[in-house]
Design a protein around this motif. Sequence first.
Motif, PDB file in Angstrom:
ATOM      1  N   TYR A   9       0.653  -1.060  -0.002  1.00 36.05           N
ATOM      2  CA  TYR A   9      -0.051  -0.003  -0.010  1.00 36.05           C
ATOM      3  C   TYR A   9       0.796   1.305   0.053  1.00 36.05           C
ATOM      4  O   TYR A   9       1.875   1.209   0.865  1.00 36.05           O
ATOM      5  CB  TYR A   9      -0.806   0.048   1.376  1.00 36.05           C
ATOM      6  CG  TYR A   9      -2.094  -0.892   1.184  1.00 36.05           C
ATOM      7  CD1 TYR A   9      -3.170  -0.533   0.818  1.00 36.05           C
ATOM      8  CD2 TYR A   9      -1.986  -2.117   1.775  1.00 36.05           C
ATOM      9  CE1 TYR A   9      -4.328  -1.269   0.775  1.00 36.05           C
ATOM     10  CE2 TYR A   9      -2.868  -2.954   1.577  1.00 36.05           C
ATOM     11  CZ  TYR A   9      -4.208  -2.510   1.160  1.00 36.05           C
ATOM     12  OH  TYR A   9      -5.372  -3.532   1.188  1.00 36.05           O
ATOM     13  N   ASP A  11       0.003   5.724   0.066  1.00 31.87           N
ATOM     14  CA  ASP A  11      -0.479   6.938  -0.126  1.00 31.87           C
ATOM     15  C   ASP A  11       0.125   8.083  -0.259  1.00 31.87           C
ATOM     16  O   ASP A  11       1.413   8.172   0.070  1.00 31.87           O
ATOM     17  CB  ASP A  11      -1.265   6.969   1.103  1.00 31.87           C
ATOM     18  CG  ASP A  11      -2.402   5.804   1.576  1.00 31.87           C
ATOM     19  OD1 ASP A  11      -2.895   5.273   0.571  1.00 31.87           O
ATOM     20  OD2 ASP A  11      -2.449   5.536   2.580  1.00 31.87           O
ATOM     21  N   TYR A  12      -0.171   8.622  -1.291  1.00 35.28           N
ATOM     22  CA  TYR A  12       0.176  10.383  -1.387  1.00 35.28           C
ATOM     23  C   TYR A  12      -1.009  11.205  -0.795  1.00 35.28           C
ATOM     24  O   TYR A  12      -1.893  11.557  -1.357  1.00 35.28           O
ATOM     25  CB  TYR A  12       0.363  10.430  -2.819  1.00 35.28           C
ATOM     26  CG  TYR A  12       1.462   9.700  -3.725  1.00 35.28           C
ATOM     27  CD1 TYR A  12       2.605   9.723  -3.059  1.00 35.28           C
ATOM     28  CD2 TYR A  12       1.145   8.996  -4.775  1.00 35.28           C
ATOM     29  CE1 TYR A  12       3.761   9.162  -3.787  1.00 35.28           C
ATOM     30  CE2 TYR A  12       2.076   8.270  -5.360  1.00 35.28           C
ATOM     31  CZ  TYR A  12       3.510   8.294  -4.868  1.00 35.28           C
ATOM     32  OH  TYR A  12       4.356   7.767  -5.485  1.00 35.28           O
ATOM     33  N   LYS A  14      -3.966  12.124   0.736  1.00 29.07           N
ATOM     34  CA  LYS A  14      -5.334  11.326   1.030  1.00 29.07           C
ATOM     35  C   LYS A  14      -5.324  10.443  -0.215  1.00 29.07           C
ATOM     36  O   LYS A  14      -6.627   9.794  -0.201  1.00 29.07           O
ATOM     37  CB  LYS A  14      -6.422  12.523   1.101  1.00 29.07           C
ATOM     38  CG  LYS A  14      -6.248  13.226   2.467  1.00 29.07           C
ATOM     39  CD  LYS A  14      -7.366  14.051   2.749  1.00 29.07           C
ATOM     40  CE  LYS A  14      -7.146  15.081   3.982  1.00 29.07           C
ATOM     41  NZ  LYS A  14      -8.449  15.697   4.317  1.00 29.07           N
ATOM     42  N   ARG A  16      -4.831   7.224  -2.399  1.00 31.39           N
ATOM     43  CA  ARG A  16      -4.362   5.918  -2.309  1.00 31.39           C
ATOM     44  C   ARG A  16      -3.648   5.753  -3.610  1.00 31.39           C
ATOM     45  O   ARG A  16      -4.535   5.379  -4.724  1.00 31.39           O
ATOM     46  CB  ARG A  16      -5.089   4.885  -1.889  1.00 31.39           C
ATOM     47  CG  ARG A  16      -4.603   3.353  -1.775  1.00 31.39           C
ATOM     48  CD  ARG A  16      -4.974   2.518  -0.518  1.00 31.39           C
ATOM     49  NE  ARG A  16      -4.468   3.118   0.613  1.00 31.39           N
ATOM     50  CZ  ARG A  16      -4.523   2.543   1.789  1.00 31.39           C
ATOM     51  NH1 ARG A  16      -5.665   1.439   1.975  1.00 31.39           N
ATOM     52  NH2 ARG A  16      -4.050   2.868   2.833  1.00 31.39           N
ATOM     53  N   HIS A  19      -2.964  -0.170  -4.068  1.00 30.90           N
ATOM     54  CA  HIS A  19      -4.123  -0.945  -3.017  1.00 30.90           C
ATOM     55  C   HIS A  19      -3.830  -2.503  -2.814  1.00 30.90           C
ATOM     56  O   HIS A  19      -4.332  -3.300  -3.177  1.00 30.90           O
ATOM     57  CB  HIS A  19      -5.411  -0.959  -3.723  1.00 30.90           C
ATOM     58  CG  HIS A  19      -5.783   0.558  -3.978  1.00 30.90           C
ATOM     59  ND1 HIS A  19      -6.795   1.288  -3.230  1.00 30.90           N
ATOM     60  CD2 HIS A  19      -5.540   1.295  -4.956  1.00 30.90           C
ATOM     61  CE1 HIS A  19      -7.139   2.243  -3.694  1.00 30.90           C
ATOM     62  NE2 HIS A  19      -6.464   2.595  -4.726  1.00 30.90           N
ATOM     63  N   GLY A  55       2.612   1.472   3.556  1.00 30.52           N
ATOM     64  CA  GLY A  55       1.669   1.056   4.499  1.00 30.52           C
ATOM     65  C   GLY A  55       2.197   0.236   5.626  1.00 30.52           C
ATOM     66  O   GLY A  55       3.166  -0.526   5.311  1.00 30.52           O
ATOM     67  N   THR A  58       2.366  -3.532   4.822  1.00 25.71           N
ATOM     68  CA  THR A  58       3.019  -3.907   3.750  1.00 25.71           C
ATOM     69  C   THR A  58       4.336  -4.775   4.160  1.00 25.71           C
ATOM     70  O   THR A  58       4.897  -4.435   5.236  1.00 25.71           O
ATOM     71  CB  THR A  58       3.901  -2.610   2.896  1.00 25.71           C
ATOM     72  OG1 THR A  58       2.492  -2.010   2.393  1.00 25.71           O
ATOM     73  CG2 THR A  58       4.704  -3.230   1.931  1.00 25.71           C
ATOM     74  N   GLY A 213      -3.764   1.328  -9.482  1.00 24.39           N
ATOM     75  CA  GLY A 213      -3.331   0.874  -8.253  1.00 24.39           C
ATOM     76  C   GLY A 213      -3.606  -0.336  -7.809  1.00 24.39           C
ATOM     77  O   GLY A 213      -3.211  -0.854  -6.777  1.00 24.39           O
TER      78      GLY A 213
END
Length: 237
Positions: A9, A11-12, A14, A16, A19, A55, A58, A213
């Motif tokens: 995962y 994120d930039y 808010k 994503r 996934h 994440g 991960t 993603g």
Amino acid sequence: MMLTIKNLYVDYGKIRALHGIDLEIEEGEIITIIGANGAGKSTTLRAISRMIPVGPETRMTFMGQDLLKFAPDKVVSRLGISHVPEGRRLFGNLTVMENLKLACFARKDTQQIQKDIKRVFSIFPRLEERSTQKAGTLSGGEQQMLAIGRAFMSGRKIMLLDEPSMGLAPLLMVSVFDALKEINREGTTILLVEQNARLALQFAQRGYVLENGHLALSGKSEDLLADPEVKKAYLGG
């Protein structure tokens, strides 16, 4: 297994970008990741290089070691993971030779460094001809050769390549990919992100298809080339 990625995962802010994708690479393989712009291909490479955070769920291992415990510089110097980013990012005010030598900053094996420089020049004779020329004055194809040569010098258990064909004329594109096959035959595993899906799948043994993603498909390259959905989305029908 050389590289194992589970539940990746990213994120930039808010948004994503990835996934929970899974990916595995055996030592000596050539693997490609294909997908539309914004699918998460480059983000995957940057995550492996530890250039961006991932994440908490991960898991990534490389040669049995927890990749998440290594800082980006140690990923190169201790693990032998080299990254050729999109846009090459050479030191344009330095010569070809200076760019190659700078890639060896963490290496102590002086004799092997000299052998590796000779090997780079044997793979890319044009670089030897331009060894004293500033990198910023090279053609696009020559800059791509130098970017690959620099990755070869810095650590080459596995080479991550982001859009190596971008901006290259067809003949130079063939020359670069032939050189990559030669590097692979000498033992370097290759993970390739490439917008030219047909070229990538013809070059690689296996492929992963990313969509927004998410991991949409994976399999042997010949199977993906024959897949109707892949043909429709990425191979022009």
